[in-house]
Design an enzyme around this catalytic site. Structure first.
Site, PDB file in Angstrom:
ATOM      1  N   GLU A   1     -12.340   0.690  18.219  1.00 22.35           N
ATOM      2  CA  GLU A   1     -13.390   0.807  17.205  1.00 22.35           C
ATOM      3  C   GLU A   1     -14.571  -0.081  17.576  1.00 22.35           C
ATOM      4  O   GLU A   1     -14.355  -1.178  18.122  1.00 22.35           O
ATOM      5  CB  GLU A   1     -12.838   0.421  15.822  1.00 22.35           C
ATOM      6  CG  GLU A   1     -11.773   1.376  15.313  1.00 22.35           C
ATOM      7  CD  GLU A   1     -11.310   1.044  13.892  1.00 22.35           C
ATOM      8  OE1 GLU A   1     -11.810   0.065  13.315  1.00 22.35           O
ATOM      9  OE2 GLU A   1     -10.444   1.771  13.373  1.00 22.35           O
TER      10      GLU A   1
ATOM     11  N   ILE B   1       0.829  -1.201   0.000  1.00 24.02           N
ATOM     12  CA  ILE B   1       0.000   0.000   0.000  1.00 24.02           C
ATOM     13  C   ILE B   1       0.862   1.249   0.000  1.00 24.02           C
ATOM     14  O   ILE B   1       0.596   2.209  -0.744  1.00 24.02           O
ATOM     15  CB  ILE B   1      -0.966  -0.015   1.203  1.00 24.02           C
ATOM     16  CG1 ILE B   1      -1.954  -1.176   1.064  1.00 24.02           C
ATOM     17  CG2 ILE B   1      -1.705   1.313   1.316  1.00 24.02           C
ATOM     18  CD1 ILE B   1      -2.845  -1.382   2.276  1.00 24.02           C
TER      19      ILE B   1
ATOM     20  N   HIS C   1     -13.358   3.909   9.281  1.00 21.03           N
ATOM     21  CA  HIS C   1     -12.638   2.744   8.762  1.00 21.03           C
ATOM     22  C   HIS C   1     -13.157   2.361   7.366  1.00 21.03           C
ATOM     23  O   HIS C   1     -13.596   1.229   7.120  1.00 21.03           O
ATOM     24  CB  HIS C   1     -12.770   1.554   9.702  1.00 21.03           C
ATOM     25  CG  HIS C   1     -11.613   0.599   9.602  1.00 21.03           C
ATOM     26  ND1 HIS C   1     -11.101  -0.072  10.677  1.00 21.03           N
ATOM     27  CD2 HIS C   1     -10.862   0.207   8.540  1.00 21.03           C
ATOM     28  CE1 HIS C   1     -10.091  -0.842  10.289  1.00 21.03           C
ATOM     29  NE2 HIS C   1      -9.929  -0.692   8.993  1.00 21.03           N
TER      30      HIS C   1
ATOM     31  N   ALA D   1      -4.072   2.985   8.167  1.00 19.55           N
ATOM     32  CA  ALA D   1      -3.495   1.648   8.326  1.00 19.55           C
ATOM     33  C   ALA D   1      -4.142   0.908   9.492  1.00 19.55           C
ATOM     34  O   ALA D   1      -5.105   0.155   9.306  1.00 19.55           O
ATOM     35  CB  ALA D   1      -1.987   1.753   8.500  1.00 19.55           C
TER      36      ALA D   1
END
Length: 528
Positions: free
Chosen positions: A263, A154, A281, A233
Site C-alpha cells: 500500500e 471485529i 483502506h 483486515a
C-alpha cells in the site's frame, strides 16, 4: 524546564486528542508530516509519541528517542512500528483495538453486500447512460453460510450483523473457545471445513507468520465454487496472484479488498478482474472511528505517563488505572527482590520462580513478574525496565515460572523469588507493612527484616560476640555513617547475616577490609 510529560502527535488526528493530553497534565506538540530525518532530530525531547499509520517508527528513530517511554498507535495495525526494537529499548507500544471495531465491521458487511448485488459495477455502467438490468444477477445473503477467519472483536461484530441478515455463521479461530462461540452464536470449525462449506468468507485476523497467505492458492482451491471473499483486515492474508487466477477461472465469484499486500496499491494483479471490487483502506475511515481512536490513544498515553497504567500494550502486561495504585508497592517490592537476588546469586540463572502468597495471590501476576525480571536483569544491563526485561530473560534462556498460593503463612501477603544457581536454589522473600511499605523478610533461608534502599552491604558471618563492634568500628574509622542495621540468623552460634544501609557507597578496598575481619565469610556491596 517543564515537569510535565512531553508528548508528540506526529500524524493527523482529531484535535480533541491534543485537548485530552493538555487537560490531563501533559505538554503536547502537534507536528505532522515530518520527514524521518526531521522526526529523528526532535524525538529525543519526548516521552510519548502518538501516531497513526503515516509515521514509521524504525530502529533509527528509536535510537534517537532517548527519553521515549511509550508509543501509542491510534488504530489497530502497528506494522509501522518496529516492536522488537521498541521492546529492546524499553519502550511500551500500545494500540487502540476497539475504537474502530464497529466501523471496520460495518465496512466488511458493506463490501459483502456490494459483492452479492454487484453494486459498484452496476453503478458504473448505469452512470455511463446504460441500463444493464439483465447483466447483473445477484444473490441473496439470507440463508447463506458466512465463514469468519478470525472471531475476535471485529469478527464477532461481523457475526452479529450477518446473523441480522439471517446468515449462518461458522468461524475458524485457534483462540476461540467453545463457550465464546456459543456466546456469539457461531459454529467453531477447522479451516478446511470452513473453506469447504462457506458461501462467503471474511477475514478478521492480524498478519502473522501463521496467517500470512492463509488464503493461498492451495486453500483457495479448497473453497466452494462461487465463493465470495472479503478482506478488510490486513494485506498479505491472501495470495493476490492466486486470487486473481481464481477470479479469472470463475471458481471465486467475487472478491472485495480494502487492504493490499503493498500500500498504496498503485497496481495489482487483481485490478480489472471479473467480480473484483476494492477500496483504499477505508475500514476505519468514519468520523466516529477517527474520533474514538484519537481520544482513546490520548487517554491511554496520558494514563501511562501520569499514573503508570498500561492499556492495550503489545509488548508488556496490561495494568489498569484501578490496578496501578494497588500494585505499585508490590511492584517496588518485586523489583527490589529481583535486584537483590541478581546481585547476590552468582553464575548462570537457568530458572526463576516467582511465588505470590496470601493477598498477593489475588493480584494480576504479570506486572509483578515483569518487575522481578527488571530487577534481576539489571545485573546484565542498567537500561533494563519492565518492557525489555522479559525479552532479555528469554534471550538468555531463563525459564520463568509463576506460582500463586492462597495458603495462610506468617505474613498476610508475600512475594518469594527463587533462582537456581550453580550452588543450588537461592530464595528471598518480602512483604508489605501497612499495605504500602516494602520489606525484606527472608534471605537465603534466614529471617531478617530490612528495607532495600540506597547503598547497602550484605555480610555473611559467624554468629559470635564482638562482630558487630568490629564492623561498626571499621565503618566509623572510614567516616561512613550507618543508616539502618538489620541482623538475622538460623540458630545461635551458626551462620548469621547482616544488612547495613549506608549514607554513601563503599569501594572495593573497604569490602576487602571487611572480608578480612574475624568471623566474616562474605561481604557484598548492594545498590537499590
Amino acid at each position: 524546564m517543564s515537569q510535565k510529560p512531553k508528548v508528540l502527535i506526529s500524524d493527523k488526528m482529531s484535535p480533541d486528542a491534543a485537548k485530552i493530553f493538555a487537560e490531563r497534565g501533559c505538554e503536547v506538540h502537534e507536528k505532522t508530516g515530518l520527514s524521518p530525518d526531521a522526526l529523528k532530530a526532535i524525538i529525543g525531547e519526548y516521552e510519548g509519541l502518538a501516531i497513526r499509520s503515516s509515521t514509521k517508527v524504525t530502529p533509527e528513530i528509536l535510537e534517537a528517542a532517548t527519553n521515549l517511554k511509550v508509543i501509542g498507535r491510534a488504530g489497530i495495525g502497528v506494522d509501522n512500528v518496529d516492536i522488537p526494537a521498541a521492546s529492546e529499548r524499553g519502550v511500551v507500544v500500545m494500540n487502540t483495538p476497539f475504537g474502530n471495531s464497529i466501523t471496520t465491521a460495518e465496512h466488511a458487511i458493506a463490501m459483502l453486500l456490494a459483492l452479492a448485488r454487484q453494486i459498484p459495477q452496476a453503478n458504473a455502467r448505469t452512470q455511463k447512460g446504460e441500463w444493464p438490468k439483465s447483466d447483473f444477477m445477484g444473490i441473496e445473503l439470507t440463508g447463506k453460510t458466512l465463514g469468519l477467519i478470525g472471531a475476535g472483536n471485529i469478527g464477532s461484530i461481523v457475526a452479529s450483523r450477518a446473523q441480522g441478515l439471517r446468515m449462518k455463521v461458522i468461524a475458524y479461530d485457534p483462540f476461540l473457545t467453545e463457550e465464546r462461540a456459543v456466546d456469539i452464536g457461531v459454529e467453531k470449525v477447522e479451516l478446511d471445513d470452513l473453506l469447504r462449506r462457506a458461501d462467503c468468507i471474511t477475514l478478521h485476523t492480524p498478519l502473522t507468520d501463521e496467517t500470512r497467505n492463509i488464503l493461498s492458492a492451495e486453500n483457495l482451491a479448497k473453497t466452494k465454487k462461487g465463493v465470495r471473499i472479503v478482506n478488510c483486515a490486513r494485506g498479505g492474508l491472501i495470495d493476490e496472484a492466486a486470487l486473481a487466477e481464481a477470479l479469472d477461472s470463475g471458481h471465486v465469484a467475487g472478491a472485495a479488498l480494502d487492504v493490499f499486500q503493498t500500500e498504496p496499491a498503485k497496481e495489482s494483479p487483481l485490478f480489472g478482474k471479473p467480480g473484483f471490487i476494492c477500496t483504499p483502506h477505508l475500514g476505519a475511515s468514519t468520523r466516529e472511528a477517527q474520533e474514538n481512536v484519537a481520544l482513546q490513544v490520548a487517554e491511554q498515553l496520558s494514563d501511562f505517563l501520569l499514573t503508570g497504567a498500561v492499556t492495550n500494550a503489545l509488548n508488556m502486561p496490561s495494568l489498569s488505572a484501578e490496578e496501578a495504585p494497588r500494585l505499585k508497592p508490590y511492584m517496588q517490592l518485586a523489583e527490589s527482590l529481583g535486584s537483590l537476588v541478581g546481585q547476590l546469586a552468582h553464575g548462570s540463572l537457568p530458572k526463576i520462580a516467582i511465588e505470590l502468597e496470601g493477598d498477593a495471590a489475588e493480584l494480576n501476576p504479570k506486572p509483578i513478574t515483569a518487575a522481578v525480571l527488571a530487577g534481576l536483569m539489571r545485573r546484565f544491563s542498567q537500561s533494563v525496565n519492565m518492557v525489555n526485561a522479559p525479552f532479555l530473560a528469554k534471550d538468555r534462556g531463563i525459564e520463568v515460572r509463576e506460582i500463586r498460593s492462597t495458603r495462610e503463612g506468617t505474613y498476610q501477603t508475600l512475594i518469594r523469588v527463587t533462582v537456581e544457581t550453580d550452588a543450588g536454589k537461592r530464595s528471598v522473600a518480602g512483604t508489605l507493612f501497612g499495605r504500602e511499605a516494602p520489606r525484606l523478610v527472608e534471605i537465603f533461608g534466614i529471617g531478617i527484616e530490612a528495607e532495600l534502599d540506597g547503598h547497602m552491604i550484605y555480610v555473611v558471618n559467624d554468629d559470635a560476640p564482638g562482630f558487630i563492634g568490629r564492623i561498626g568500628s571499621l565503618l566509623g574509622n572510614r567516616g561512613i555513617n550507618i543508616g539502618t542495621f538489620n541482623l538475622g540468623r538460623k540458630q545461635a552460634g551458626g551462620e548469621a547475616v547482616l544488612l547495613l544501609s549506608l549514607d554513601q557507597p563503599v569501594d572495593d578496598a573497604l569490602i576487602a577490609e571487611a572480608e578480612a575481619l574475624e568471623g566474616v565469610r562474605t561481604v557484598t556491596a548492594l545498590s537499590f
